[in-house]
Design an enzyme around this catalytic site. Structure first.
Site, PDB file in Angstrom:
ATOM      1  N   SER A   1      10.737  63.682  36.788  1.00  0.00           N
ATOM      2  CA  SER A   1       9.507  64.074  36.029  1.00  0.00           C
ATOM      3  C   SER A   1       8.481  64.882  36.046  1.00  0.00           C
ATOM      4  O   SER A   1       8.218  64.321  36.565  1.00  0.00           O
ATOM      5  CB  SER A   1       9.851  62.264  34.970  1.00  0.00           C
ATOM      6  OG  SER A   1      10.972  61.577  35.031  1.00  0.00           O
TER       7      SER A   1
ATOM      8  N   HIS B   1      16.661  64.358  37.549  1.00  0.00           N
ATOM      9  CA  HIS B   1      16.182  63.552  38.478  1.00  0.00           C
ATOM     10  C   HIS B   1      15.782  64.873  39.930  1.00  0.00           C
ATOM     11  O   HIS B   1      15.307  63.697  41.389  1.00  0.00           O
ATOM     12  CB  HIS B   1      17.667  62.633  39.083  1.00  0.00           C
ATOM     13  CG  HIS B   1      17.247  61.465  38.190  1.00  0.00           C
ATOM     14  ND1 HIS B   1      17.079  61.461  36.586  1.00  0.00           N
ATOM     15  CD2 HIS B   1      16.731  60.437  38.451  1.00  0.00           C
ATOM     16  CE1 HIS B   1      16.551  60.484  36.185  1.00  0.00           C
ATOM     17  NE2 HIS B   1      16.640  59.451  36.929  1.00  0.00           N
TER      18      HIS B   1
ATOM     19  N   LYS C   1       7.139  50.528  28.817  1.00  0.00           N
ATOM     20  CA  LYS C   1       6.549  51.420  28.224  1.00  0.00           C
ATOM     21  C   LYS C   1       7.626  52.013  27.089  1.00  0.00           C
ATOM     22  O   LYS C   1       6.824  51.782  26.445  1.00  0.00           O
ATOM     23  CB  LYS C   1       6.028  52.619  28.914  1.00  0.00           C
ATOM     24  CG  LYS C   1       4.553  52.607  27.968  1.00  0.00           C
ATOM     25  CD  LYS C   1       4.065  54.213  29.009  1.00  0.00           C
ATOM     26  CE  LYS C   1       3.169  55.091  27.608  1.00  0.00           C
ATOM     27  NZ  LYS C   1       2.313  55.684  28.407  1.00  0.00           N
ATOM     28  N   ASP C   2       8.941  52.174  27.519  1.00  0.00           N
ATOM     29  CA  ASP C   2      10.249  52.567  26.694  1.00  0.00           C
ATOM     30  C   ASP C   2      10.700  50.503  25.962  1.00  0.00           C
ATOM     31  O   ASP C   2      10.414  51.334  24.846  1.00  0.00           O
ATOM     32  CB  ASP C   2      10.870  52.819  27.481  1.00  0.00           C
ATOM     33  CG  ASP C   2      10.728  54.149  28.449  1.00  0.00           C
ATOM     34  OD1 ASP C   2       9.679  55.259  27.494  1.00  0.00           O
ATOM     35  OD2 ASP C   2      11.433  54.560  29.076  1.00  0.00           O
TER      36      ASP C   2
ATOM     37  N   GLU D   1      21.360  68.154   4.513  1.00  0.00           N
ATOM     38  CA  GLU D   1      20.046  68.004   5.302  1.00  0.00           C
ATOM     39  C   GLU D   1      18.854  67.977   5.810  1.00  0.00           C
ATOM     40  O   GLU D   1      19.097  69.258   6.856  1.00  0.00           O
ATOM     41  CB  GLU D   1      20.952  66.513   5.988  1.00  0.00           C
ATOM     42  CG  GLU D   1      22.128  65.664   6.173  1.00  0.00           C
ATOM     43  CD  GLU D   1      21.883  64.464   5.131  1.00  0.00           C
ATOM     44  OE1 GLU D   1      21.287  64.992   4.271  1.00  0.00           O
ATOM     45  OE2 GLU D   1      22.150  63.648   6.011  1.00  0.00           O
TER      46      GLU D   1
END
Lengths: 304, 432
Positions: B223, B219, B247-248, B291
């Site tokens: 972004s 912040h 959108k998220d 894994e």
């Protein structure tokens, strides 16, 4: 400075990896890795159409009951099922009274104590008990089985590549060793050739030997293939008893999520509608941007 | 906050005003992920993955806390307690499959998030701290996932713990004492299981703390965006809420659909069958593999097969750790002033080779240590190190980049004449 040290470190790792590669290539060329005998003779499990497969698959209750019968009359003599309780058999469609009877008449007793003297004793299982192990411990199991240890079958359908298909193939896969099998890989004393088993020779004698070995309560002809398919399905249930609620729950949740995602998409479009009029598509994949970029590349004299 | 035109929090309800004056938590949230955080208007779907990783962390913590209520960290009973969860705990199968596959999804979205950062140059100034905190999260995730995989105490749990802690044994002089100190003994056993359980419960909260720092650091400059061009005016941004929350929300829906397909219909697809066999110190599995999300690093570890001054095993261990640690220096290795790969045609070629390279490494890491997989992973390991330590530094000096757009608005308006109206910003605020 960072780049200088980075360069040295990079050269170091690339150089040593190249050195390893060089020796690897030399070894590979001078002595190409020979195909192992296991690799040559090992077979992958055959595919069986089980009712529980696929996103909507369900268990066939009749088949599970038949499979349980095979387990009870053939496998249970040597193999435990210690994650499963008798009460779980209700899932197979048995009534409460039937489950109680199966538990009470089970051939192996549950370790207990004599209520009078406190000395070790045994008692008949009740539905709340898990299937008792056929042997008191691993040493006893090995002593009774030519030093081989019959594994517990509770999770067998999930603990092997191929699952229930593997179990089915293994049970019907016994055969005479092929003539071209090297002497060192031929089954020794107390071993049996089975190409579905990882090292080709298994200590378990062929458990299903003749049609009609089990007399099915529902009258299904008990061929070897039928018995082996049924017990494989039963063991899949033993390993994954919640499969049906998983499939059903998954379907409901998936329908809900698709619906919710469509709504989320529409609200996303709605909220962005005003902005999109100015913004339109973005990013390097947008056709207009690609055209712009290509024009700029031509301008800058970069070909291709 | 990051930009002068960021909307200030103005509570409407008297209670919120009362709360905000005493504890400005609503103000913090509003500025962090609300209408008070201006975000470039041109973010594409690759910018969804940070939020998705946060959701995955939350899912892991919630399912993990409930699982811990039923799990027993005891070498005798751990395996059976997991089966107890699967069979007898209400919806226990859902919790465990969600947790095991949730770890895989956490890594999938994190890997996409990292490669988005690599392509768009998100690691470059002024976001170096965001990048490095992200790498700290990644390292903590790897440690947490590794220890979590040990808890069911199956065959792969046991032998994975033995192999991975054995890596520390390759360090000269202190290696063996360190390995014994990690395990609490000479081989994985009860002390290993209890300490791994304790740390597996602790580390996710440490991750959460570093995530807060990661977002805080983000912040400060705000972004990034696909053009890599700095935000210059209110026209370039939209408020995070409602634009990117919406959108998220859509991205989260798609994520959950894919997650549900794996969880409900293929829950063991990404697992290893051997982990349904109880741990047995006397029986080594034919192929010990970690894994899937560790496979690329496992391939690098096994690529060093010949002693060269140092023992081969030590080279492998050094290379494996270096392959992650070098990413901390990436902002100073790649000095190109252009951030976005979209305007770096040569970089873009190498970037896609790197993607293919990491996929090859991953594939080789999952295969047994036999030829030709070892040779292939050696070639791929060479490219991995060459890419970051040799190619990027040189490339950033000699590369011819494409002309950048003057601003984000210009890049998305395709030369339209009229000025873009500031979106979601009140005209009065924009005029100030």
């Amino acid at each position: 400075m960072v780049r200088f040290f980075g360069f040295l470190v990079g050269l170091g790792f690339v150089g040593v990896a190249a050195w390893s590669l060089l020796w690897g290539v030399i070894a590979y060329v001078s002595e190409p890795p020979a195909e192992t005998v296991e690799h040559r003779f090992h077979l992958h499990p055959e595919h069986v159409d089980f009712s529980f497969e696929g996103p909507l698959g369900r268990y066939d209750r009749q088949q599970l009951q038949r499979g349980f019968q095979v387990y009870k009359e053939v496998c249970a003599a040597c193999h435990g099922l210690n994650q499963v309780a008798f009460r779980n058999l209700a899932d197979l469609g048995y009534s409460e009274a039937e489950v109680r009877a199966i538990a009470d008449q089970w051939q192996i007793q549950v370790p207990s104590i004599n209520p009078e003297t406190g000395e070790p004793a045994g008692r008949n299982p009740i539905p709340a008990d898990r299937f008792p192990d056929p042997y008191p411990n691993e040493t006893a199991a090995r002593a009774a089985n030519n030093n081989a240890f019959p594994p517990d079958l509770s999770l067998m359908a999930k603990a092997r590549e191929g699952g229930a298909h593997y179990i089915h193939s293994l049970l019907i896969g016994y055969r005479n060793p092929p003539a071209e099998l090297p002497e060192a890989n031929r089954p020794g004393q107390g071993l049996y050739y089975n190409p579905y088993f990882a090292n080709l020779n298994i200590a378990m004698p062929p458990p299903l030997t003749a049609d009609g070995q089990v007399t099915y309560a529902d009258g299904t002809p008990a061929t070897i293939n039928q018995m082996s398919t049924d017990v494989s399905a039963f063991l899949n249930w033993a390993a994954e008893p919640k499969l049906e609620s998983r499939h059903q729950g998954g379907l409901v949740i998936l329908i809900f999520l698709i619906f919710a995602t469509i709504l989320a998409y529409l609200s996303y479009r709605n909220i962005w509608a005003a902005a999109k009029r100015n913004v339109r598509a973005t990013g390097p994949l947008d056709p207009a941007n690609i055209a712009r970029r290509q024009a700029a590349e031509r301008e800058a004299g970069i070909e291709g | 906050m990051s930009f002068p035109w960021a909307e200030e929090y103005r509570p409407k309800h008297p209670f919120m005003r009362w709360l905000d004056e005493r504890l400005p938590l609503p103000r913090l949230v509003y500025g962090a992920v609300g209408g008070g955080y201006p975000v470039p208007r041109n973010l594409n779907y690759f910018w969804n993955f940070g939020v998705l990783a946060g959701v995955a962390l939350a899912l892991q913590i919630v399912t993990g806390i409930v699982l811990a209520m039923h799990y027993e960290a005891n070498a005798e009973t751990a395996f059976n307690s997991v089966e107890h969860i699967m069979r007898n705990v209400n919806q226990g199968w859902f919790l465990r499959y969600a947790h095991a596959n949730g770890a895989s999804f956490f890594f999938i979205v994190t890997y996409i998030h990292i490669f988005r950062g690599l392509y768009y140059g998100s690691y470059k100034a002024p976001r170096e701290m965001v990048w490095m905190l992200g790498l700290v999260i990644f390292l903590l995730m790897m440690a947490t996932a590794f220890m979590g995989y040990v808890l069911p105490w199956g065959q792969m749990s046991f032998w994975g713990a033995k192999v991975i802690t054995g890596l520390f044994g390759a360090i000269p002089l202190v290696g063996e004492p360190v390995q014994q100190w990690l395990l609490g003994g000479f081989a994985p056993d009860q002390p290993t299981l209890t300490r791994f359980f304790s740390l597996h419960y602790l580390l996710p909260f440490v991750i959460f703390g570093v995530v807060v720092l990661h977002i805080w650091a983000l912040h400060i400059p705000g972004s990034g965006n696909p053009t890599g061009v700095d935000v210059k005016s209110p026209q370039d941004t939209v408020p995070f809420h409602p634009y990117y929350t919406a959108k998220d929300g859509f991205g989260l829906g798609v994520f959950l659909i894919l997650f549900a397909i794996l969880l409900f219909f293929l829950p063991n697809y990404l697992g290893h069958p051997d982990n349904y066999i109880p741990a047995n110190p006397l029986s080594t599995p034919a192929h010990i593999v970690p894994e899937w999300y560790f496979w690329p690093f496992y391939a690098i570890l096994r690529a060093f097969t010949v002693d060269f001054i140092l023992p081969a095993k030590l080279w492998g261990v050094l290379a494996m750790f270096a392959s992650i640690l070098l990413l901390f220096f990436l902002p100073w290795l790649d000095k190109s002033p252009v951030r976005s790969g979209s305007y770096r045609p040569t970089f873009r070629i190498f970037f896609w080779i790197l993607i293919a390279d990491v996929l090859v490494l991953g594939y080789c890491g999952g295969m047994p240590a036999e030829e030709p997989w070892v040779m292939l992973s050696q070639v791929a390991t060479m490219y991995y190190f060459a890419h970051f330590l040799l190619i990027l530094p040189i490339l950033s000096m000699v590369e011819r980049t494409l002309p950048l757009p003057n601003s984000i608005s210009e890049s998305v308006l395709h030369g339209e004449e009229q000025e873009a109206a500031p979106v979601g910003v009140k005209p009065a605020t924009a005029a100030e």
